[in-house]
Design a protein around this motif. Structure first.
Motif, PDB file in Angstrom:
ATOM      1  N   ARG A  12       0.828  -1.214   0.000  1.00 57.81           N
ATOM      2  CA  ARG A  12       0.000   0.000   0.000  1.00 57.81           C
ATOM      3  C   ARG A  12       0.856   1.255   0.000  1.00 57.81           C
ATOM      4  NH1 ARG A  12      -1.054   3.439   3.993  1.00 57.81           N
ATOM      5  NH2 ARG A  12      -2.940   4.740   3.856  1.00 57.81           N
ATOM      6  N   ASN A  13       1.862   1.296   0.848  1.00 57.05           N
ATOM      7  CA  ASN A  13       2.714   2.480   0.940  1.00 57.05           C
ATOM      8  C   ASN A  13       3.468   2.736  -0.364  1.00 57.05           C
ATOM      9  OD1 ASN A  13       1.979   3.082   3.575  1.00 57.05           O
ATOM     10  ND2 ASN A  13       3.631   1.869   4.476  1.00 57.05           N
ATOM     11  N   TYR A  14       3.961   1.670  -0.974  1.00 54.22           N
ATOM     12  CA  TYR A  14       4.702   1.852  -2.229  1.00 54.22           C
ATOM     13  C   TYR A  14       3.781   2.309  -3.359  1.00 54.22           C
ATOM     14  CZ  TYR A  14       9.549   0.697  -1.383  1.00 54.22           C
ATOM     15  OH  TYR A  14      10.867   0.762  -0.988  1.00 54.22           O
ATOM     16  N   ALA A  15       2.534   1.853  -3.342  1.00 53.87           N
ATOM     17  CA  ALA A  15       1.601   2.266  -4.395  1.00 53.87           C
ATOM     18  C   ALA A  15       1.115   3.701  -4.200  1.00 53.87           C
ATOM     19  CB  ALA A  15       0.406   1.315  -4.441  1.00 53.87           C
ATOM     20  N   LEU A  16       1.038   4.152  -2.966  1.00 52.73           N
ATOM     21  CA  LEU A  16       0.499   5.485  -2.690  1.00 52.73           C
ATOM     22  C   LEU A  16       1.571   6.567  -2.617  1.00 52.73           C
ATOM     23  CD1 LEU A  16      -2.177   4.697   0.073  1.00 52.73           C
ATOM     24  CD2 LEU A  16      -2.573   5.178  -2.343  1.00 52.73           C
ATOM     25  N   PHE A  17       2.778   6.208  -2.151  1.00 54.91           N
ATOM     26  CA  PHE A  17       3.742   7.244  -1.792  1.00 54.91           C
ATOM     27  C   PHE A  17       5.110   7.097  -2.449  1.00 54.91           C
ATOM     28  CE2 PHE A  17       0.971   6.623   2.021  1.00 54.91           C
ATOM     29  CZ  PHE A  17       0.227   7.780   1.850  1.00 54.91           C
ATOM     30  N   THR A  18       5.210   6.287  -3.508  1.00 54.40           N
ATOM     31  CA  THR A  18       6.464   6.212  -4.260  1.00 54.40           C
ATOM     32  C   THR A  18       6.120   6.116  -5.741  1.00 54.40           C
ATOM     33  OG1 THR A  18       6.790   3.815  -4.513  1.00 54.40           O
ATOM     34  CG2 THR A  18       7.371   4.773  -2.373  1.00 54.40           C
ATOM     35  N   HIS A  19       7.147   6.221  -6.588  1.00 52.03           N
ATOM     36  CA  HIS A  19       6.917   5.956  -8.006  1.00 52.03           C
ATOM     37  C   HIS A  19       7.739   4.769  -8.490  1.00 52.03           C
ATOM     38  CE1 HIS A  19       9.905   9.548  -8.579  1.00 52.03           C
ATOM     39  NE2 HIS A  19      10.456   8.528  -7.996  1.00 52.03           N
ATOM     40  N   ASP A 182      13.964  -0.125 -11.732  1.00 52.48           N
ATOM     41  CA  ASP A 182      14.368  -0.785 -10.497  1.00 52.48           C
ATOM     42  C   ASP A 182      13.101  -1.087  -9.704  1.00 52.48           C
ATOM     43  OD1 ASP A 182      15.786  -1.783  -8.375  1.00 52.48           O
ATOM     44  OD2 ASP A 182      16.241   0.191  -7.519  1.00 52.48           O
ATOM     45  N   PHE A 183      12.365  -2.136 -10.125  1.00 49.84           N
ATOM     46  CA  PHE A 183      11.082  -2.402  -9.477  1.00 49.84           C
ATOM     47  C   PHE A 183      11.281  -3.178  -8.186  1.00 49.84           C
ATOM     48  CE2 PHE A 183      11.727  -5.971 -12.336  1.00 49.84           C
ATOM     49  CZ  PHE A 183      11.320  -7.073 -11.609  1.00 49.84           C
ATOM     50  N   VAL A 184      10.323  -3.019  -7.284  1.00 53.08           N
ATOM     51  CA  VAL A 184      10.391  -3.704  -5.992  1.00 53.08           C
ATOM     52  C   VAL A 184       9.521  -4.961  -6.044  1.00 53.08           C
ATOM     53  CG1 VAL A 184      10.850  -1.605  -4.703  1.00 53.08           C
ATOM     54  CG2 VAL A 184       8.494  -2.354  -5.001  1.00 53.08           C
ATOM     55  N   TYR A 185       9.899  -5.933  -5.247  1.00 50.35           N
ATOM     56  CA  TYR A 185       9.237  -7.237  -5.197  1.00 50.35           C
ATOM     57  C   TYR A 185       8.650  -7.389  -3.800  1.00 50.35           C
ATOM     58  CZ  TYR A 185       9.000 -12.413  -5.112  1.00 50.35           C
ATOM     59  OH  TYR A 185       8.609 -13.726  -5.002  1.00 50.35           O
ATOM     60  N   HIS A 444      15.647  -9.051  -2.996  1.00 46.75           N
ATOM     61  CA  HIS A 444      15.596  -7.603  -3.192  1.00 46.75           C
ATOM     62  C   HIS A 444      14.239  -7.033  -2.776  1.00 46.75           C
ATOM     63  CE1 HIS A 444      18.932  -8.901  -5.751  1.00 46.75           C
ATOM     64  NE2 HIS A 444      19.391  -7.670  -5.664  1.00 46.75           N
ATOM     65  N   THR A 445      13.720  -7.567  -1.685  1.00 44.60           N
ATOM     66  CA  THR A 445      12.458  -7.032  -1.173  1.00 44.60           C
ATOM     67  C   THR A 445      12.730  -5.761  -0.373  1.00 44.60           C
ATOM     68  OG1 THR A 445      12.660  -8.450   0.770  1.00 44.60           O
ATOM     69  CG2 THR A 445      11.373  -9.287  -1.077  1.00 44.60           C
ATOM     70  N   PRO A 446      11.801  -4.807  -0.413  1.00 45.13           N
ATOM     71  CA  PRO A 446      12.035  -3.536   0.290  1.00 45.13           C
ATOM     72  C   PRO A 446      11.911  -3.687   1.802  1.00 45.13           C
ATOM     73  CG  PRO A 446       9.839  -3.564  -0.656  1.00 45.13           C
ATOM     74  CD  PRO A 446      10.520  -4.811  -1.146  1.00 45.13           C
ATOM     75  N   THR A 447      12.584  -2.816   2.509  1.00 46.70           N
ATOM     76  CA  THR A 447      12.512  -2.753   3.968  1.00 46.70           C
ATOM     77  C   THR A 447      11.905  -1.409   4.362  1.00 46.70           C
ATOM     78  OG1 THR A 447      14.701  -1.745   4.175  1.00 46.70           O
ATOM     79  CG2 THR A 447      14.597  -4.166   4.146  1.00 46.70           C
ATOM     80  N   GLU A 449      13.397   0.906   5.845  1.00 46.57           N
ATOM     81  CA  GLU A 449      14.379   1.952   5.532  1.00 46.57           C
ATOM     82  C   GLU A 449      14.358   2.305   4.044  1.00 46.57           C
ATOM     83  OE1 GLU A 449      14.984  -0.767   7.318  1.00 46.57           O
ATOM     84  OE2 GLU A 449      15.085   0.237   9.284  1.00 46.57           O
ATOM     85  N   THR A 450      14.265   1.285   3.180  1.00 41.83           N
ATOM     86  CA  THR A 450      14.239   1.593   1.745  1.00 41.83           C
ATOM     87  C   THR A 450      12.952   2.319   1.372  1.00 41.83           C
ATOM     88  OG1 THR A 450      13.330  -0.602   1.267  1.00 41.83           O
ATOM     89  CG2 THR A 450      15.713  -0.336   1.131  1.00 41.83           C
ATOM     90  N   PHE A 451      11.852   2.004   2.058  1.00 41.28           N
ATOM     91  CA  PHE A 451      10.612   2.737   1.764  1.00 41.28           C
ATOM     92  C   PHE A 451      10.748   4.213   2.125  1.00 41.28           C
ATOM     93  CE2 PHE A 451       6.710   4.488   3.693  1.00 41.28           C
ATOM     94  CZ  PHE A 451       6.037   4.754   2.507  1.00 41.28           C
ATOM     95  N   LEU A 452      11.322   4.505   3.283  1.00 39.98           N
ATOM     96  CA  LEU A 452      11.487   5.913   3.669  1.00 39.98           C
ATOM     97  C   LEU A 452      12.352   6.648   2.657  1.00 39.98           C
ATOM     98  CD1 LEU A 452      11.994   5.583   7.539  1.00 39.98           C
ATOM     99  CD2 LEU A 452       9.957   6.378   6.309  1.00 39.98           C
ATOM    100  N   ARG A 453      13.394   5.976   2.165  1.00 35.49           N
ATOM    101  CA  ARG A 453      14.248   6.592   1.145  1.00 35.49           C
ATOM    102  C   ARG A 453      13.480   6.814  -0.155  1.00 35.49           C
ATOM    103  NH1 ARG A 453      18.103   2.420  -0.989  1.00 35.49           N
ATOM    104  NH2 ARG A 453      16.224   1.997  -2.199  1.00 35.49           N
TER     105      ARG A 453
END
Length: 725
Positions: A12-19, A182-185, A444-447, A449-453
């Motif tokens: 949810r966070n990656y879909a709403l708050f990242t590109h 650089d897509f996230v899994y 290579h799954t996000p954490t 910390e990587t989400f905040l970045r």
């Protein structure tokens, strides 16, 4: 869905708050479809949902990929001709669809495992045409949902030899465009469908291709040849081939002595046959085992897609079905009696509301039928997405990767599953390319910390893009070259106005914007959330400066009337470039205005989309600037023999000038000729300036010859006389 599900929250966070592009996967029953439904309700971004097949699209509440992107069936090989055609020539996208594509921010592709790599590259090709050409998928974020261990993409024996020249595998992850990102899994881990951990472990072993003798022994303990279902229990057989399921259903239906009743579907508008959710001619009998193929839309919620029951009554336009409740012991109180009437399935397309800048669905066709299908048997492929309490698995002729796993994972419990044929190692196939990809992606799954970045980068990029004028500058410089080439002779002040706007854009917008972006990045380095008072104050001042400066520089030029050009192709090209430039200007001004008091992502998305979604080119505004209203008088051109010198630039009677243009346009339509064949633009200017009253005066104007005088002289002199009054 559980609030503590960390993977769902990360998705949810990656879909709403990242590109960042996202591949959301998970075993069967982990809630991928439910997540999509909630995201659609929550997101403020401009989102479109597509799927590879009609049935999958309807289940996902979207449209098919080929329909939305106007793609022809067949191969797409980047940069190559296919069947003698340029792949780009396939696209005939309406202006309305173009506006949706330009405003698109998030593209969701459901059942991504079925999408071939070349189809994903075809999507990339379309999106680049209508958004940023330099970025994969035009800069649109992708949310790819699916399980690679389930249905695989289809590449025929004739297609794969061509595809393998470009792609390592037919799977979506081999897409050339996707590999540039650089897509996230994100893998959903919690299984909601099955509660028995032993059964979950068995399914995981089959899914991952880690089948041991102990796994086979546990599964084949459910092997019961010639199984006869207990009376009162609804069992469905899952087969590998369509003809197996159809034959079994027909045999069981014919065995019933009761009279058949056929219900004909009502089909309206555009609803492809391949997307029919059940038979258009549905034949039922009392005693027939059926499965609901739609959720109950009423508040009763009496049935759901995949619920099995038995027909007890058949009326003229209704069917009564009795279904056993889950966990019941067979007593009369454990059954639900459901009266079923025809329901409608909608085939939709996306449309936009220019007033509110919202994307919504427009129904273009419908399929109305009793929401049932015969359910003694269905194919494994058609069982995708369904859940059964009791299923007989006939997978002995499994022929594709993941087919056995899909069949087994449809069952809610191990006890509710019977094997009609034993499970052998040779029918459990896994694709090593999929295993390799999942292994790599899992590392290579996000954490957190990587989400905040990524969220900080996302916000920083948006803020910097607002004050980035590189694209507008390049468009304006190109338009300047067009203006100098085509307007310098007749409309030199217009060409000078374009050149001045281009120069000031570079010095007062582009150069200043580069410095301002540096300040934003410095402030974001210490405030990753974008909430500091200092940053917000700088943004408010920046919005105010750019709103005024952009309007004064580019707005002054945009407000000028676009001069007429006789050459139709040149006119079309210049008008198109002007509209693109104007669209970019309007988007900037919409964002500055919406975020003038305070920046927010919702205001940004709404302004950006509303500016992009305009069904028709905007009419040119009436000239308002002193420069446009009072151009400097040019040096008169030398007249030819017996011709009067004309001020080609300044139109002294604009009312007559526009009336002449309209007359020329209407006359050209009547005679089915280009406008310039009726009269040149120089002649139109000459008549509007000199206002001739006699045939000799009309003939003295450059561009007016004896033939024109003979054919149109009376009309032109009458038009001049009317305006003179």
């Amino acid at each position: 869905m559980e609030a503590q599900n960390q993977e769902l929250e990360m998705a949810r966070n990656y879909a709403l708050f990242t590109h960042r592009n996202i591949f959301l996967t998970g075993k069967a029953g982990t809630g991928k479809t439910t997540f999509l439904r909630r995201l659609q309700a929550e997101s403020k971004r401009r989102m479109i949902v597509v799927a590879p097949t009609g049935v999958a699209a309807i289940n996902a509440g979207g449209v098919t990929i080929h329909s939305f992107f106007q793609l022809a069936p067949g191969l797409f090989l980047p940069g190559k001709m296919v069947a003698g055609r340029d792949p780009k020539s396939r696209y005939t996208i309406s202006k309305h669809k173009q506006n949706i594509l330009r405003s698109l921010s998030l593209l969701v592709i459901d059942e991504i495992s079925m999408v071939r790599a070349d189809l994903l590259d075809a999507i990339d090709d379309v999106l680049r045409r209508y958004q940023d050409r330099s970025k994969p998928f035009g800069g649109v974020q992708l949310l790819l949902i699916g399980d690679l261990q389930q249905l695989a993409p289809v590449a025929t024996e004739t297609e794969w030899p061509l595809l393998k020249e470009v792609y390592a595998t037919p799977y979506f992850f081999s897409s050339l465009a996707l590999q540039q990102t650089d897509f996230v899994y994100i893998e959903l881990k919690h299984v909601y469908r099955q509660q028995d951990q032993t059964f979950v472990d068995l399914l995981n072993s089959v899914r991952d291709g880690r089948v041991t003798p102990a796994t086979l022994q546990a599964l084949n303990a459910r092997y019961t040849p010639r199984f006869n279902p207990p009376e009162g229990e609804e069992w469905i057989t899952l087969t590998t081939h369509n003809h197996q399921a159809a034959r079994l259903n027909e045999q069981r239906l014919q065995a019933l002595a009761n009279a058949p009743h056929t219900f004909e579907a009502r089909i309206k508008g555009d609803f492809p046959e391949g997307s029919y959710p059940t038979d258009a001619s549905l034949t039922l009998k009392v005693g027939a085992q059926v499965m609901f193929c739609k959720n109950d839309p009423s508040t009763a919620k009496a049935f759901y897609n995949g619920r099995i029951g038995r027909v007890t009554e058949v009326g003229k336009d209704s069917v009564t079905v009795v279904c056993r409740r889950e966990g019941g012991n067979g007593s009369p109180s454990d059954y639900d009696r459901i009266e079923v009437r025809p329901l409608e399935w909608a085939n939709t397309r996306y449309t936009t509301d220019p007033a509110t800048a919202t994307i919504h669905e427009e129904q273009i066709g419908s399929f109305t039928q009793i929401p049932l299908r015969l359910a003694w048997a269905i194919t494994i492929h058609k069982s995708q997405g369904l859940t059964f309490d009791h299923a007989i698995i006939n997978a002995g002729r499994a022929f594709s990767h993941g087919q056995v796993y899909v069949a087994l994972s449809r069952c809610r419990t191990l006890e509710g599953m019977i094997l009609a044929t034993p499970i052998t190692p040779d029918i459990i196939t896994t694709d090593p390319d999929v295993i390799q990809f999942n292994t790599y992606a899992g590392e290579h799954t996000p954490t957190a910390e990587t989400f905040l970045r990524d969220r900080r980068t996302f916000l920083e990029d948006i803020l910097c893009d607002i004050f980035d004028f590189r694209a507008i500058s390049m468009r304006l410089r190109y338009f300047e070259r067009l203006a100098m080439e085509h307007f310098s002779d007749y409309f030199p002040s217009y060409a000078r106005a374009v050149a001045e706007a281009a120069s000031q854009t570079d010095s007062q917008l582009l150069a200043v914007g580069i410095k301002f972006q540096t300040q934003i990045r410095q402030l974001m380095a210490t405030d990753g959330q974008g909430t500091s008072q200092l940053l917000r104050e700088r943004l408010r001042k920046g919005m105010a400066y750019y709103a005024t400066t952009t309007a004064n520089i580019i707005g002054e030029f945009i407000d000028l009337n676009l001069p007429e050009i006789d050459n139709a192709r040149t006119r079309e090209h210049i008008t198109n470039e002007y509209n693109i430039l104007r669209g970019a200007y309007d988007e900037k001004m919409a964002i500055f205005t919406a975020c003038l008091s305070d920046f927010s992502l919702d205001a940004y998305w709404n302004a950006k989309a509303k500016a992009a979604m305009v069904d028709e080119p905007k009419p040119q505004r009436k000239a308002r600037t002193k420069k446009a209203a009072e151009p400097k008088a040019p040096t008169p051109k030398k007249a030819s023999a017996n011709k009067v010198a004309i001020d080609y630039e300044r139109v002294r009677n604009s009312t007559l000038y526009h009336a002449l243009l309209e007359w020329r346009k209407q006359t050209a339509r009547q005679r089915k000729l280009p406008d310039a064949y009726i009269m040149s633009i120089s002649a139109v200017i000459g008549i509007s300036n000199l206002q001739p009253r006699t045939p000799d005066e009309l003939l003295s104007i450059p561009g007016i010859g004896k033939k024109t005088l003979q054919e149109y002289g009376a009309d032109l002199l009458e038009l001049v006389a009317t305006h003179a009054k």
